[in-house]
Design an enzyme around this catalytic site. Structure first.
Site, PDB file in Angstrom:
ATOM      1  N   HIS A 116       0.797  -1.231   0.000  1.00  0.00           N
ATOM      2  CA  HIS A 116       0.000   0.000   0.000  1.00  0.00           C
ATOM      3  C   HIS A 116       0.827   1.277   0.000  1.00  0.00           C
ATOM      4  CE1 HIS A 116       0.766  -0.467   4.368  1.00  0.00           C
ATOM      5  NE2 HIS A 116       0.681   0.846   4.403  1.00  0.00           N
TER       6      HIS A 116
HETATM    7  C1  UD1 Z   1      -2.248   5.580   5.663  1.00  0.00           C
HETATM    8  C2  UD1 Z   1      -0.980   6.147   6.281  1.00  0.00           C
HETATM    9  C3  UD1 Z   1       0.147   5.135   6.151  1.00  0.00           C
HETATM   10  C4  UD1 Z   1      -0.250   3.790   6.719  1.00  0.00           C
HETATM   11  C5  UD1 Z   1      -1.555   3.337   6.093  1.00  0.00           C
HETATM   12  C6  UD1 Z   1      -1.993   2.077   6.797  1.00  0.00           C
HETATM   13  C7  UD1 Z   1      -0.631   8.574   6.093  1.00  0.00           C
HETATM   14  C8  UD1 Z   1       0.082   9.619   5.352  1.00  0.00           C
HETATM   15  N1  UD1 Z   1      -0.557   7.345   5.557  1.00  0.00           N
HETATM   16  O1  UD1 Z   1      -2.004   5.398   4.283  1.00  0.00           O
HETATM   17  O2  UD1 Z   1       1.275   5.597   6.873  1.00  0.00           O
HETATM   18  O3  UD1 Z   1       0.767   2.865   6.443  1.00  0.00           O
HETATM   19  O4  UD1 Z   1      -2.564   4.337   6.284  1.00  0.00           O
HETATM   20  O5  UD1 Z   1      -2.966   1.372   6.140  1.00  0.00           O
HETATM   21  O6  UD1 Z   1      -1.240   8.835   7.097  1.00  0.00           O
HETATM   22  N2  UD1 Z   1      -9.402   4.666   1.507  1.00  0.00           N
HETATM   23  C9  UD1 Z   1     -10.625   4.044   1.460  1.00  0.00           C
HETATM   24  N3  UD1 Z   1     -11.183   3.637   2.634  1.00  0.00           N
HETATM   25  C10 UD1 Z   1     -10.601   3.829   3.834  1.00  0.00           C
HETATM   26  C11 UD1 Z   1      -9.372   4.471   3.877  1.00  0.00           C
HETATM   27  C12 UD1 Z   1      -8.775   4.887   2.698  1.00  0.00           C
HETATM   28  O7  UD1 Z   1     -11.199   3.856   0.397  1.00  0.00           O
HETATM   29  O8  UD1 Z   1     -11.184   3.413   4.868  1.00  0.00           O
HETATM   30  C13 UD1 Z   1      -8.767   5.072   0.239  1.00  0.00           C
HETATM   31  C14 UD1 Z   1      -9.086   6.488  -0.182  1.00  0.00           C
HETATM   32  O9  UD1 Z   1      -9.176   6.518  -1.566  1.00  0.00           O
HETATM   33  C15 UD1 Z   1      -7.850   7.251   0.256  1.00  0.00           C
HETATM   34  C16 UD1 Z   1      -6.733   6.238   0.077  1.00  0.00           C
HETATM   35  O10 UD1 Z   1      -7.342   4.986   0.396  1.00  0.00           O
HETATM   36  O11 UD1 Z   1      -7.622   8.410  -0.515  1.00  0.00           O
HETATM   37  C17 UD1 Z   1      -5.557   6.481   0.972  1.00  0.00           C
HETATM   38  O12 UD1 Z   1      -5.947   6.628   2.337  1.00  0.00           O
HETATM   39  P1  UD1 Z   1      -5.052   7.492   3.365  1.00  0.00           P
HETATM   40  O13 UD1 Z   1      -5.550   7.331   4.743  1.00  0.00           O
HETATM   41  O14 UD1 Z   1      -4.879   8.893   2.860  1.00  0.00           O
HETATM   42  O15 UD1 Z   1      -3.625   6.847   3.230  1.00  0.00           O
HETATM   43  P2  UD1 Z   1      -3.214   5.332   3.263  1.00  0.00           P
HETATM   44  O16 UD1 Z   1      -2.601   4.980   1.967  1.00  0.00           O
HETATM   45  O17 UD1 Z   1      -4.327   4.505   3.788  1.00  0.00           O
HETATM   46  N1  UDP Z   2      -3.493  -5.884   9.017  1.00  0.00           N
HETATM   47  C1  UDP Z   2      -4.753  -6.431   9.194  1.00  0.00           C
HETATM   48  N2  UDP Z   2      -5.466  -6.776   8.069  1.00  0.00           N
HETATM   49  C2  UDP Z   2      -4.981  -6.642   6.808  1.00  0.00           C
HETATM   50  C3  UDP Z   2      -3.681  -6.090   6.655  1.00  0.00           C
HETATM   51  C4  UDP Z   2      -2.969  -5.710   7.774  1.00  0.00           C
HETATM   52  O1  UDP Z   2      -5.224  -6.611  10.323  1.00  0.00           O
HETATM   53  O2  UDP Z   2      -5.667  -7.002   5.845  1.00  0.00           O
HETATM   54  C5  UDP Z   2      -2.744  -5.460  10.219  1.00  0.00           C
HETATM   55  C6  UDP Z   2      -1.320  -5.956  10.308  1.00  0.00           C
HETATM   56  O3  UDP Z   2      -1.257  -7.258  10.859  1.00  0.00           O
HETATM   57  C7  UDP Z   2      -0.715  -4.928  11.256  1.00  0.00           C
HETATM   58  C8  UDP Z   2      -1.393  -3.651  10.804  1.00  0.00           C
HETATM   59  O4  UDP Z   2      -2.596  -4.057  10.158  1.00  0.00           O
HETATM   60  O5  UDP Z   2      -1.080  -5.206  12.596  1.00  0.00           O
HETATM   61  C9  UDP Z   2      -0.494  -2.915   9.861  1.00  0.00           C
HETATM   62  O6  UDP Z   2      -1.204  -1.981   9.163  1.00  0.00           O
HETATM   63  P1  UDP Z   2      -0.755  -1.422   7.746  1.00  0.00           P
HETATM   64  O7  UDP Z   2       0.120  -2.382   7.034  1.00  0.00           O
HETATM   65  O8  UDP Z   2      -1.984  -0.954   7.080  1.00  0.00           O
HETATM   66  O9  UDP Z   2       0.050  -0.105   8.158  1.00  0.00           O
HETATM   67  P2  UDP Z   2       1.570   0.222   8.438  1.00  0.00           P
HETATM   68  O10 UDP Z   2       2.020  -0.621   9.564  1.00  0.00           O
HETATM   69  O11 UDP Z   2       2.313  -0.009   7.157  1.00  0.00           O
HETATM   70  O12 UDP Z   2       1.550   1.676   8.764  1.00  0.00           O
END
Ligand code: UD1
Ligand code: UDP
Length: 368
Positions: A205
């Protein structure tokens, strides 16, 4: 007595705040919970509240998605209103997401002390939004709770006063150890017809891997080229990645051509995902937290990144930094059973990090 404000906002926050909340309740330390709503899909947020027994937040800010500026600013505006209403002794933030930075900055401008859990992690790569969030959050924090000695070293190098740094261990591992019984009861292997160590788990992601369709295309191309026909790649897909694939016809064609090799599912809940990780032959990921969990389960973790803020997972754990072009050699070494093993569980990854944090915060709160 004033209350501690705990902030959570996105998937990787929930497993970090859950043990802290549980411990605060156990010792009777007053707190209230704010959910910024950065993640809002059921499988990115709600499922963790129920599985990890996180209580209903006092405030749901409902900010949702947006550009970095829009998201960060919206959280700040909404969170400032909360802090104006509540008598808050300290704001506790976790991790490195935009909610972490937005809330720590808002609190510090109102002269409310900030505690950062998972302080001091550094990838030294400022093109990662998380690295900016980590540096800025740490710089306005008064209590820096670290999960490894290398984080202390990073903070000291940046000139953070030693008395602000508390090496307490890893709250994510508190969640993992506490929920191991439920993880072991998960039925996901049988519902998905997967056999132990006969599949690879994939999570991608990071913007650097998924935002540019050409980069994502090349990752999949290399992956399909080198993974055997009878081997399942299981990919609970993050919404950011799903959106990118849906917007790109050529990516969809490639995935259709290789649909027998890869299985996409919605993001999974905590128990099912942990169960899949624990039993996988390997995980191919760019996640922060998954590296730590792979270390605990001694599962090979091929990290599709140029750097990691969690070097401890490389030195003591199963993580290797890789590029898509190396996937052939990486998969061969995994299939040959030649991947490195976890050297040892890092110090204080013992399920008691939240206890240490809450003990320190209890002393602070009593002063207000
Ligand atoms: C965010 C965090 C990242 C973390 C990740 C974990 C920041 C800058 N990034 O990235 O550090 O590793 O979460 O998963 O804070 N979206 C949905 N549904 C949701 C959430 C997001 O559809 O419930 C989609 C939207 O199109 C959104 C995109 O995902 O624009 C990105 O979501 P966002 O929270 O901005 O960043 P992540 O890539 O999820
Ligand atoms: N995780 C989860 N379901 C998923 C993918 C990840 O429960 O489908 C959990 C994973 O085990 C860990 C946390 O989400 O505990 C990590 O989140 P993510 O990878 O989204 O974020 P990051 O750690 O990169 O910020």
């Amino acid at each position: 007595m004033k209350q501690i404000c705990i902030v959570a906002g996105a998937r990787p926050n929930f497993m970090k705040v859950a043990p802290i909340i549980r411990e605060m309740e156990r010792v009777g330390l007053p707190y209230y919970l704010v959910n910024t709503g950065q993640h809002y899909d059921k499988n990115m947020a709600e499922i963790f509240f129920s599985e990890l027994a996180i209580p209903e937040p006092k405030y749901n800010l409902g900010v949702g998605s947006g550009s970095h500026a829009v998201q960060t600013a919206s959280i700040m505006v909404a969170f400032e209103k909360v802090l104006m209403e509540e008598e808050t002794s300290l704001v506790l933030v976790v991790g490195d997401i935009n909610s972490t930075l937005a809330c720590s900055l808002t609190a510090s401008k109102l002269h409310i002390p900030v505690a950062h859990v998972e302080a001091g992690l550094r990838s030294l790569d400022r093109s990662m939004p998380e690295e900016i969030n980590r540096i800025l959050t740490d710089s306005v924090s008064d209590f820096l709770f670290t999960h490894s000695p290398e984080a202390d070293v990073n903070l000291l190098r940046e000139g953070v006063a030693e008395e602000k740094i508390f090496f307490v261990g890893n709250v994510m591992i508190d969640s993992l150890t506490f929920h191991l019984p439920e993880i072991e009861k998960s039925q996901i292997l049988s519902t998905e017809a997967l056999e132990r160590k006969k599949y690879g788990l994939v999570t991608l992601h990071r913007p650097s891997n998924v935002d540019d369709p050409l980069v994502l295309y090349s990752i999949f191309e290399h992956l399909f080229k080198h993974s055997p026909d009878d081997f399942v790649l299981f990919f609970p897909i993050h919404p950011r990645t799903r959106n990118r694939i849906e917007a790109h016809a050529e990516l969809q064609t490639l995935l259709k051509e290789h649909s027998q090799k890869i299985r996409f599912v919605e993001p999974l809940g905590y128990y099912d995902f942990q169960c899949l990780l624990k039993n996988a032959l390997f995980v191919l990921s760019d996640s922060g937290g998954v590296q730590e969990e792979a270390l605990m389960y001694d599962v090979p973790c091929a990290l599709l990144r140029e750097n990691t803020e969690r070097n401890v997972c490389v030195t003591l754990g199963t993580t290797e930094l890789i590029s898509a072009t190396r996937l052939g050699e990486i998969l061969s070494s995994i299939f040959a059973g030649e991947w490195k093993k976890t050297v040892r569980i890092p110090e204080l990854w013992d399920g008691k990090a939240a206890e240490r944090i809450v003990e320190i915060l209890g002393n602070v709160n009593a002063k207000f």
